[in-house]
Scaffold this active site. Structure first.
Site, mmCIF file in Angstrom:
data_model
loop_
_atom_site.group_PDB
_atom_site.id
_atom_site.type_symbol
_atom_site.label_atom_id
_atom_site.label_comp_id
_atom_site.label_asym_id
_atom_site.label_seq_id
_atom_site.Cartn_x
_atom_site.Cartn_y
_atom_site.Cartn_z
ATOM 1 N N HIS A 57 1.723 -13.803 2.586
ATOM 2 C CA HIS A 57 1.632 -12.354 2.482
ATOM 3 C C HIS A 57 0.793 -11.688 3.563
ATOM 4 O O HIS A 57 0.967 -10.496 3.831
ATOM 5 C CB HIS A 57 1.046 -11.978 1.109
ATOM 6 C CG HIS A 57 1.512 -10.649 0.610
ATOM 7 N ND1 HIS A 57 1.711 -9.557 1.429
ATOM 8 C CD2 HIS A 57 1.806 -10.217 -0.631
ATOM 9 C CE1 HIS A 57 2.114 -8.529 0.705
ATOM 10 N NE2 HIS A 57 2.180 -8.895 -0.538
ATOM 11 N N TYR A 80 -0.204 -0.277 -10.747
ATOM 12 C CA TYR A 80 -0.102 -0.367 -9.288
ATOM 13 C C TYR A 80 1.371 -0.378 -8.904
ATOM 14 O O TYR A 80 2.125 -1.223 -9.367
ATOM 15 C CB TYR A 80 -0.778 -1.660 -8.817
ATOM 16 C CG TYR A 80 -0.824 -1.896 -7.322
ATOM 17 C CD1 TYR A 80 -2.030 -1.844 -6.640
ATOM 18 C CD2 TYR A 80 0.328 -2.198 -6.590
ATOM 19 C CE1 TYR A 80 -2.097 -2.091 -5.267
ATOM 20 C CE2 TYR A 80 0.269 -2.430 -5.228
ATOM 21 C CZ TYR A 80 -0.938 -2.383 -4.576
ATOM 22 O OH TYR A 80 -0.995 -2.619 -3.231
ATOM 23 N N THR A 101 0.595 -0.770 3.412
ATOM 24 C CA THR A 101 0.915 -0.278 2.077
ATOM 25 C C THR A 101 -0.173 0.662 1.575
ATOM 26 O O THR A 101 -1.272 0.714 2.093
ATOM 27 C CB THR A 101 1.046 -1.443 1.069
ATOM 28 O OG1 THR A 101 -0.195 -2.149 0.998
ATOM 29 C CG2 THR A 101 2.162 -2.379 1.469
#
Length: 785
Positions: free
Chosen positions: A478, A594, A607
């Protein structure tokens, strides 16, 4: 393969007559062709640097400016000469030619070239500045559909004019605006509004006091440092976000950070494992070629000409996360001509280029089949070596430094870390199949997410899994990029595999095979007992984490965005409010929610968080759950308010007016200054019990889903963020389907994502479907929506 050819290219023996030198012309030819390929790539990169460096102008415009300036000066001077000499234009053809020949020589020409070049560069900077100003305009996002202002119409026209040239992948990078630092007062106000439905009156009063104290004392000081960073850095969030959220995490990245992508739901293009691997590897390398040549079209906001930042594509291939004691490091290499392959406990290096060309899909299939047919057993300690990447980071860092920094272990580890990507040839069968398709789909998701905890290399930027029955999957690290970038890659791969490359009637890849290709190279290890002991320890940690994850994949087919959009409702808002309702029905309350939103409208943006649990969504859910006979117009009004509020929160997050990244950076500054903030400490410790994300679909028009409805993508998912929470990923496929990926932990008795009985948040499948139909029943033809 290149190393093997170089090793035998030159052979010599010493004889009484002297040195007998023998040359392998075939090997030398391959070396020559490889060198040509390398130089072609260098020339291509140089060419692309020039083209994107002058965008939105073109390199050829320099010649136009030079000719225009030269012609203007020459004609003006000639006109003055003619006027002073008192002769007409009709009599001066010969004089003009003679004059121009004299004029275009010497220092005058050099001066014109220098002046024209400087003027050309100035025009480029002016055009780029104008483009940057245009891309900084975000008011278009807040306008109602069908009610576009004149300002926005003019803006669209100007943006189209400046973007009329065909851009390369990175052409817009220097023209993208810088992410702005929000005013601290506005961020705190938005934060307090977001937590209001989650706190009691005394709790909200206490949090308000903490926020006010923070703003009046420490907040403004931290804000000044943050603004200074924003003036100096390209993006004031991204580097800290990458380091402190991802790279400094010392726990396992498997499940906790890495995420997965799945194959087609109904279709498996071929049942031959080697053939599927051949096409998949080829498609990925074709994508890499497009990235290297910048032939991919820049990603844009759907339905617009507005570009998104493409910086995350730079580290997609040839990238590995290497462990450290305090922090990991992302290492990226310029290029790699091989991939790393794992099969039944053995590691291989598979060269995918020969003589400067990419192997055909059939040749890669042939090489993969050689690996599958290789009967050799794993070396001692080799089989579960990948568990080091699945466990805690500090032990892996210590083992790597002590035992993998020299000798054959370093060479073998380099072959994995420097590879274009990692490939696992799994010996299991997966997919939606058999008598228990739902259960098998869940096991398929878990397999891609963590596998056996040692048969993936979780440090690679991404790993491809090819199963025994031809199904495939992707596991992505990630830190280097977010899901939309990887989804773009995976969508291209699936579409190219099935529709561009294709298979023969017997399921094999197309093309011819060069039988003289050397065998894939087995990686050689010397793994001492200390490393083997740590492998067992890391595997135990990873296995406990994997066993605790409950994954459920649910293809929802009752309806999709087609019916939702007919009601003039945002599909994403519809789903998010549905999740709030489902959670409330299961837990009797609300939680901090979230939803990931992108900030790629800005340079190097990643993000931002959309706090989907709002005052408006909670008011709607409570009204719907009141149990009394309610007036439909009131429910419609509350739902419309909740939907509009969610869309506004999403727009604000996209345009740099979010909450959480700003507070996170303020917290980092406070740590650098060595000061504590009770407010920031409490804010950043709040658990996200409901973490959600939408996976984009059909970013590229490689095939028409209407004509090929069976080629539906399952999307992907991730592990739960909180021990007592849920991870929910969803992908809106076509007009009539929504795929959900739900994860939770078995160790928490309050969370259930069991496939056979429940769907989401402990609700029965039929119960959840009823929620959706309740919405649709409420809004059949409402004029309010």
């Amino acid at each position: 393969m290149a190393e093997a050819h170089q090793a035998v290219a030159f052979q010599f023996t010493i004889t009484p007559e002297g040195i007998d030198l023998q040359l392998s012309y075939q090997a030398l030819n391959q070396i020559y062709l490889s060198g040509v390929r390398s130089w072609k790539k260098r020339v291509s990169r140089l060419r692309n640097r020039v083209i994107k460096g002058v965008y939105p102008a073109s390199p050829s415009s320099w010649l136009f400016v030079v000719i225009a300036i030269l012609a203007t000066i020459a004609l003006a001077s000639l006109f003055f000469q003619c006027k002073m000499s008192h002769f007409s234009w009709s009599q001066t053809k010969k004089q003009i030619c003679t004059y121009l020949k004299k004029y275009i020589s010497g220092q005058t020409m050099l001066s014109v070239l220098v002046f024209s070049t400087l003027l050309w560069l100035s025009l480029i900077l002016a055009l780029r500045f104008c483009l940057k100003l245009l891309l900084s305009y975000h008011q278009w996002m807040f306008e109602q559909h069908g009610r576009v202002s004149n300002t926005t119409k003019v803006w669209v026209t100007l943006l189209r004019l400046l973007s009329s040239r065909k851009p390369l992948l990175y052409s817009y990078q220097t023209s993208l605006p810088i992410l702005p630092v929000p005013a601290i007062k506005e961020t705190l106000s938005r934060y307090l509004e977001s937590v209001r439905p989650l706190l009691t009156d005394p709790g909200y009063k206490r949090m308000t006091e903490l926020a006010n104290q923070f703003e009046s004392n420490l907040g403004n000081r931290l804000q000044r440092y943050l603004k200074l960073k924003a003036l100096w850095a390209t993006n004031y969030v991204s580097d800290w976000w990458e380091e402190y959220i991802y790279l400094r995490s010392r726990g396992p990245i498997m499940v906790n950070s890495n995420y997965y992508g799945m194959d087609f739901l109904y279709v498996t293009p071929t049942a031959l494992q080697a053939a599927r691997a051949g096409n998949t590897i080829t498609a990925l390398l074709l994508y890499r070629r497009k990235v290297n040549r910048e032939e991919l079209k820049p990603s844009r906001v759907p339905g617009t000409v507005i570009p998104l930042c493409a910086a995350q594509c730079e580290r997609m291939f040839n990238t590995t996360r290497t462990p450290g004691v305090e922090t990991d490091v992302l290492q990226h290499w310029q290029d790699s001509e091989f991939v790393a392959v794992y099969h039944k406990g053995r590691f291989f290096r598979l060269w995918v280029y020969t003589a400067g060309r990419l192997l055909s899909p059939r040749e890669i299939e042939h090489q993969i089949q050689r690996i599958l047919d290789d009967p050799s057993p794993p070396q001692p300690g080799e089989e579960k070596l990948g568990a080091l990447t699945a466990g805690d980071r500090v032990p892996w860092s210590q083992m790597r430094k002590q035992y993998f920094s020299s000798g054959i272990n370093k060479r073998s580890l380099d072959s994995i870390e420097r590879a274009a990507f990692f490939v696992t040839l799994d010996d299991e069968e997966q997919g939606m199949r058999g008598e228990d398709p739902a259960g098998n789909l869940d096991r398929y998701a878990k397999s891609i997410l963590h596998g056996k905890c040692y048969d993936r290399w979780f440090d690679k930027s991404f790993s491809i899994v090819i199963y025994k029955n031809g199904k495939s999957g992707l596991n992505a690290e990630h830190s280097w990029a977010d899901a939309p970038t990887v989804a773009h890659l995976w969508e291209f791969t699936l579409a190219t595999d099935a529709f561009q490359l294709g298979y023969s009637e017997d399921g094999h890849c197309k093309g011819e095979v060069d039988r003289s290709l050397p065998l894939p190279q087995r990686l050689v290890w010397d793994i001492p007992s200390e490393v083997q002991a740590q492998v067992c320890s890391s595997l135990a940690v990873a296995q406990a984490l994997a066993d605790d994850v409950d994954c459920h994949v649910f293809p929802f087919r009752d309806f999709g965005k087609g019916r939702i959009k007919k009601l003039k409702i945002s599909p994403d808002a519809f789903i998010q409010i549905s999740l709030q309702l489902a959670y409330y029905r299961d837990r009797g309350g609300f939680c901090l929610t979230y939803e990931a939103s992108m900030t790629r409208l800005f340079r190097e943006g990643r993000t931002e968080t959309v706090r989907s649990c709002s005052n408006e969504s909670c008011a709607f859910v409570k009204a719907l759950e009141d149990g009394e006979v309610l007036i439909h117009s009131l429910i419609l009004h509350l739902f419309r308010l909740a939907s509009e509020r969610h869309q506004n929160l999403y727009r604000m997050a996209m345009t740099g007016a979010g909450i959480d990244r700003h507070l996170f950076c303020l917290y980092v500054v406070s740590k650098y200054l060595g000061v504590d903030s009770p407010f920031l400490k409490e804010v950043l410790s709040e658990p996200w019990r409901l973490s959600t994300s939408q996976t984009p679909v059909q970013q590229m028009e490689l095939f028409d889903l209407k004509n090929y409805p069976d080629f539906i993508s399952l999307g992907g998912g991730f592990g739960p963020v909180a021990d007592d929470g849920y991870g929910v990923s969803y992908i809106i496929v076509g007009e009539d389907m929504i795929n959900f990926h739900v994860s939770s932990k078995y160790s928490c008795s309050q969370t259930v994502s069991k496939a056979s009985v429940t769907f989401m948040f402990g609700c029965d499948i039929g119960h959840f479907v009823h929620i959706w139909h309740t919405f649709l029943h409420l809004f059949p033809t409402s004029p309010l929506l």
